[in-house]
Design an enzyme around this catalytic site. Structure first.
Site, mmCIF file in Angstrom:
data_model
loop_
_atom_site.group_PDB
_atom_site.id
_atom_site.type_symbol
_atom_site.label_atom_id
_atom_site.label_comp_id
_atom_site.label_asym_id
_atom_site.label_seq_id
_atom_site.Cartn_x
_atom_site.Cartn_y
_atom_site.Cartn_z
ATOM 1 N N GLU A 28 0.816 -1.215 0.000
ATOM 2 C CA GLU A 28 0.000 0.000 0.000
ATOM 3 C C GLU A 28 0.851 1.267 0.000
ATOM 4 O OE1 GLU A 28 -0.711 -2.668 1.853
ATOM 5 O OE2 GLU A 28 -2.647 -3.271 1.038
ATOM 6 N N HIS A 85 -11.372 -4.835 8.295
ATOM 7 C CA HIS A 85 -12.061 -4.544 7.038
ATOM 8 C C HIS A 85 -13.280 -3.638 7.244
ATOM 9 C CE1 HIS A 85 -9.575 -7.847 5.712
ATOM 10 N NE2 HIS A 85 -10.001 -7.734 4.477
#
Lengths: 391, 327
Positions: free
Chosen positions: B60, B129
Site C-alpha cells: 500500500e 475490514h
C-alpha cells in the site's frame, strides 16, 4: 488479577519425528536439488587512494570536464565547512554535512542530463549544487526559510526528503510516469545505508523491478545511520547484494573514487534510458563529519577509524590524479580553493540579505485555493500578527 | 436515465475520466485483470490497457508513493487501496508526500491524485475490514476528504475528486456498494468539493450524517415525521474536509437542535469538529446541547456483533428525542 495456568487435558504431543537427512549416495537424475543463480555483482574502483589509476577502466573525460568535477567537489567541501562555522556561530539551523562523500555526490550526478530527474535525500549539497540549486537557497532552506525550498527554474528535482527513505517510492512513481508517457528521461534517487532497512525503500525496489522503471538507485553507504554502524544495520556486509533479490542489477563502487562513481552511474543511466530497467549502486564511502550538527560522533566511533578514512579522502585522491595528468599544480589547487571559498562567501552575503522570515506567508502553497475555513484561520492568524506588530 | 448501484456508478465515473483525459490512470491491487475485489474497476483494463489500468504488487505504501510520483510527472492517478484498514500501511506516504509535496516543492508539484478506499462496517467482514478512520485524514493538512452516500453522489464526487488540483481521499461506504439503485444521468452533475447537500428539508431539528449513515439518518427523519410529527432537516456532509460550515450553521441556526451521526469512533471524530464549529458560529441559536450518535472508542467488533455497534435509525431517533425534549 492473576492468570492461572490451566492444565491442558489434551495429550502431550510427542516431538516431531526425527527426519534423517542424508546425502544421497549418488546424485538423483530425476529430482532437482541444485544451485540457483543469484546473479553477479561487480565491485568497481578505478582510482585508488594513492591516485593510481587503472587505465583500462579509466573513463574518457576531457581535461576541462575533469577540472569542473574537481571544482564541484571542492565547492561542496567549502560549503559544508562554512555552514558548520555558521551553525556554531548561531547563524544556521541544524544541518547534515556531507564531508567525505563528495566523490559519491558528484560522481552519481555527473551522468544525468538536464531533462533527467533527481530525488535526493538530505545529505546532498554536492549533487544539488551540480543540478542548479543555489548556495544561498540551500543556506536559506537549512536555516528555516521556506523560500529555500523553491526549485530553481529548469531543474527537474524533488525537494530532498527528511523522513529516511520516504521519497524513494515517489521517485519510482516519477519513473513509472516517464515510462507510461513514453518519455526519454531517467530518475536518479539516493539514500543512505540506514534507508536500506526501511519498508518504503524495499517496496520501491520491487515496484521499480516489476515495471522496469527507468530509475537509478544510489545507496550512499557512509558507514553509519547516526550512531548505528552498517554492521548492525544489515545482516550482510555488502548492501548491493539486496539488488539481485529484487531483480535489480547491482554494482558496488568505491564511493570515494569519483571516476568509479561516474562509470557506475553512467552505465546505470544508459540501461535505464534503453528500457532495461532499474539499477542499484552501492557507493562505499564514509561520513567523515557529523550526522548533523546536533550529533557527537565521539560517543560511538573511534578517532583512529576516522583517521583511516581521512587517508582515503575523495578530494585528495582526485587531486593526485589530476596532478599526475598535469591538469593541476599546487598553485592551481590553492587558487581554485580560494575561488570556491569566495563563491561561498558571496552566496552567504546574498543569504544574509534574503534571510528575513515572512510570517505572513505561512498559509501559502497549502492548496490550489484556500478552503473557506482555512482562509478564516489565515485571517485570524494575520490579525494576531497585526496585534503583535509583526510584518 | 439508467438506474445504477454505487459500484456501477463509480465504474462509470472512472470509465468517463479515462476516456476523456489520457493523464488519468488507475492503479492498485487486483484492479486490472480482476476488476477490483468489489468490481469497481471491472472492464477498464480491456478498454484502456495495462499502462493505464495497473495491477500493482501488494504494498500500500508504494501504491500511494508511486501515485504521488506519477502526479509529480503530470499524470492524474486514481489509486485504489483495497480496504481502508490497509491505508495505514500507506500513512507515511500520505502524510509525507501526498499531502505535503505541493507545499514542500514551493508549489512546483501540485499532487492531483485520488486515493479510493472502501470504508465502514456492515458487510460481515473479517477484522481490519470495517474501520471508519476518515478523521485521520481530515486531521492531515494538505488533503481533501470526501465520502459519497449513494450511486449518484459517488459518481459526481469522483469526477470532482479527479478534477481537483489537490490530493483527495475518497472513501466509499462499502455497505452501500450494492445496497440500492439510483438514476445516474449520462453526464455528471458538477459538484464542488467542500459543499454539503440538504437531503431533506425540515425546521425542528438538524440531523448531520455522511456515507453509509445517511440511510439510517433519513429513515429516522421519516419516522420522526410519521410518529411524532417532527420535521427533521437532514444534511449529507459529502465533504469531510474542507467542511461546509456555512450550510451546517445555517441549518442549526434555523432549527436550534442538532444530532450528528457517524460510524467512526467518537473521540476526536468528525462529530466533535462539527459541534465545535456550530458552537463557534451558532451558539446563540442553540436550544439544546448537540448530541452525537457515533461508533464507540473500541476496536470495531467482530461481525457477529457489528449491528449493535453501528448507529441505526432507532438510536438516532432516541438522541433526537432527547434533544427535542431538552429545555
Amino acid at each position: 488479577m492473576s492468570h492461572k495456568a490451566v492444565k491442558s487435558s489434551r495429550p502431550t504431543l510427542s516431538p516431531s519425528p526425527a527426519v534423517e537427512v542424508r546425502a544421497a549416495p549418488h546424485r538423483s537424475e530425476v529430482m532437482p536439488r541444485k544451485k540457483i543463480d543469484l546473479g553477479e555483482i561487480e565491485y568497481l574502483r578505478i582510482l585508488d587512494e594513492h591516485g593510481e589509476v587503472d587505465e583500462a577502466l579509466e573513463p574518457k573525460i576531457d581535461g576541462d570536464e575533469l577540472l569542473r568535477i574537481y571544482r564541484a567537489m571542492v565547492l561542496t567541501r567549502k560549503l559544508d565547512i562554512r555552514m558548520l562555522t555558521m551553525q556554531r556561530q548561531g547563524e544556521m539551523g541544524t544541518f547534515a554535512p556531507g564531508i567525505g562523500q563528495e566523490a559519491t555526490q558528484i560522481g552519481q550526478i555527473y551522468p544525468l542530463g538536464k531533462d533527467d530527474w533527481f530525488s535526493p535525500s538530505y545529505r546532498c549539497f554536492g549533487a544539488q549544487l551540480w543540478r542548479g540549486w543555489t548556495i544561498e537557497g540551500l543556506m536559506l532552506l537549512w536555516d528555516g526559510f521556506f523560500e529555500g525550498f523553491e526549485i530553481p527554474q529548469g531543474v527537474h528535482d524533488l525537494p530532498f526528503s527528511i523522513v529516511v527513505g520516504s521519497h524513494v517510492p515517489v521517485a519510482v512513481g516519477v519513473a513509472m510516469g516517464i515510462k507510461n508517457r513514453g518519455g526519454d528521461a531517467v530518475m536518479l534517487t539516493n539514500f543512505g545505508d540506514g534507508a536500506m532497512s526501511q519498508g518504503s525503500v524495499n517496496e520501491a525496489f520491487n515496484f521499480a523491478s516489476v515495471y522496469k522503471a527507468p530509475i537509478v538507485f544510489v545507496c550512499e553507504n557512509n558507514g553509519y545511520a547516526i550512531s548505528v554502524p552498517v554492521e548492525k544495520q544489515a545482516g550482510i556486509s555488502e548492501l548491493a547484494r539486496r539488488g539481485p533479490g529484487f531483480g535489480i542489477r547491482s554494482m558496488r563502487a568505491d564511493g570515494n573514487d569519483v571516476l568509479a562513481m561516474i562509470v557506475a552511474t553512467t552505465e546505470a543511466v544508459q540501461r535505464a534510458r534503453a528500457g532495461d530497467g532499474p539499477s542499484l549502486i552501492e557507493a562505499v564511502t564514509y561520513r567523515m563529519s557529523l550526522h548533523t550538527t546536533a550529533d557527537d560522533p565521539k560517543v560511538y566511533r573511534r578517532d583512529e577509524e576516522v583517521e583511516q578514512w581521512q587517508a582515503k579522502c575523495p578530494i585528495a585522491r582526485f587531486e593526485k590524479y589530476l596532478m599526475n595528468k598535469g591538469l593541476l599544480d599546487p598553485q592551481a589547487i590553492g587558487r581554485l580553493g580560494d575561488e570556491c571559498e569566495q563563491e561561498v562567501l558571496e552566496a552567504r552575503t546574498r543569504f544574509r540579505e534574503r534571510a528575513k522570515a515572512r510570517p505572513r506567508e505561512v498559509f501559502e502553497m497549502m492548496y490550489e485555493e484556500l478552503p473557506p475555513e482555512l482562509d478564516q484561520q489565515r485571517r485570524e492568524y494575520l490579525a494576531k500578527l497585526d496585534r503583535k506588530g509583526v510584518q | 436515465m439508467p438506474k445504477m448501484n454505487m459500484v456501477e456508478a463509480l465504474n462509470l465515473a472512472l470509465d468517463q475520466n479515462l476516456a476523456n483525459d489520457d493523464r488519468v490512470c488507475v492503479l492498485g491491487e487486483d484492479v486490472a485483470v480482476d476488476g477490483g475485489v468489489f468490481r469497481v474497476t471491472k472492464g477498464l483494463l480491456e478498454k484502456y490497457g495495462e499502462d493505464r489500468v495497473i495491477d500493482t504488487p501488494l504494498a500500500e505504501g508504494a501504491i500511494i508513493g508511486a501515485a504521488v510520483g506519477m502526479a509529480v510527472y503530470g499524470l492524474r492517478p486514481v489509486a485504489e487501496i483495497q480496504f481502508s484498514g490497509f491505508t495505514l500501511q500507506a500513512f507515511d506516504q500520505i502524510e509525507q508526500n501526498m499531502a505535503r509535496l505541493r507545499h514542500r516543492s514551493h508549489g512546483r508539484y501540485p499532487i492531483s491524485m485520488v486515493m479510493r478506499a472502501p470504508y465502514g462496517g456492515g458487510i460481515r467482514a473479517v477484522e481490519h475490514h470495517s474501520e471508519s478512520r476518515e478523521a485521520y485524514w481530515a486531521h492531515t493538512p494538505g488533503l481533501k476528504v470526501v465520502i459519497p452516500s449513494g450511486p449518484r453522489s459517488a459518481r459526481d464526487l469522483l469526477h470532482a475528486a479527479i478534477d481537483d488540483s489537490d490530493p483527495v481521499i475518497f472513501y466509499e461506504p462499502k455497505a452501500l456498494y450494492r445496497a440500492f439503485r439510483e438514476d445516474v444521468p449520462d453526464q455528471p452533475q458538477k459538484i464542488a468539493i467542500g459543499k454539503a447537500q440538504i437531503a431533506r428539508q425540515g425546521t425542528d431539528i438538524t440531523l448531520i450524517a455522511y456515507g453509509a449513515m445517511m440511510r439510517p439518518a433519513l429513515e429516522a427523519a421519516q419516522d420522526l415525521k410519521d410518529l411524532h410529527s417532527i420535521e427533521a432537516e437532514v444534511i449529507d456532509l459529502l465533504s469531510i474536509s474542507p467542511m461546509d460550515t456555512q450550510t451546517l450553521v445555517e441549518s442549526v441556526s434555523k432549527t436550534g437542535r442538532c444530532v450528528v451521526v457517524h460510524e467512526g469512533p467518537r473521540c476526536c471524530g468528525i462529530a466533535a469538529e462539527i459541534i465545535a464549529r456550530i458552537n463557534e458560529h451558532a451558539f446563540e441559536h442553540l436550544l439544546a446541547p448537540i448530541k452525537r450518535v457515533t461508533g464507540y472508542d473500541i476496536h470495531f467488533p467482530y461481525f457477529q456483533c457489528e449491528q449493535h455497534y453501528l448507529p441505526d435509525a432507532d438510536t438516532i431517533i432516541e438522541a433526537a428525542n432527547e434533544t427535542l425534549q431538552y429545555e
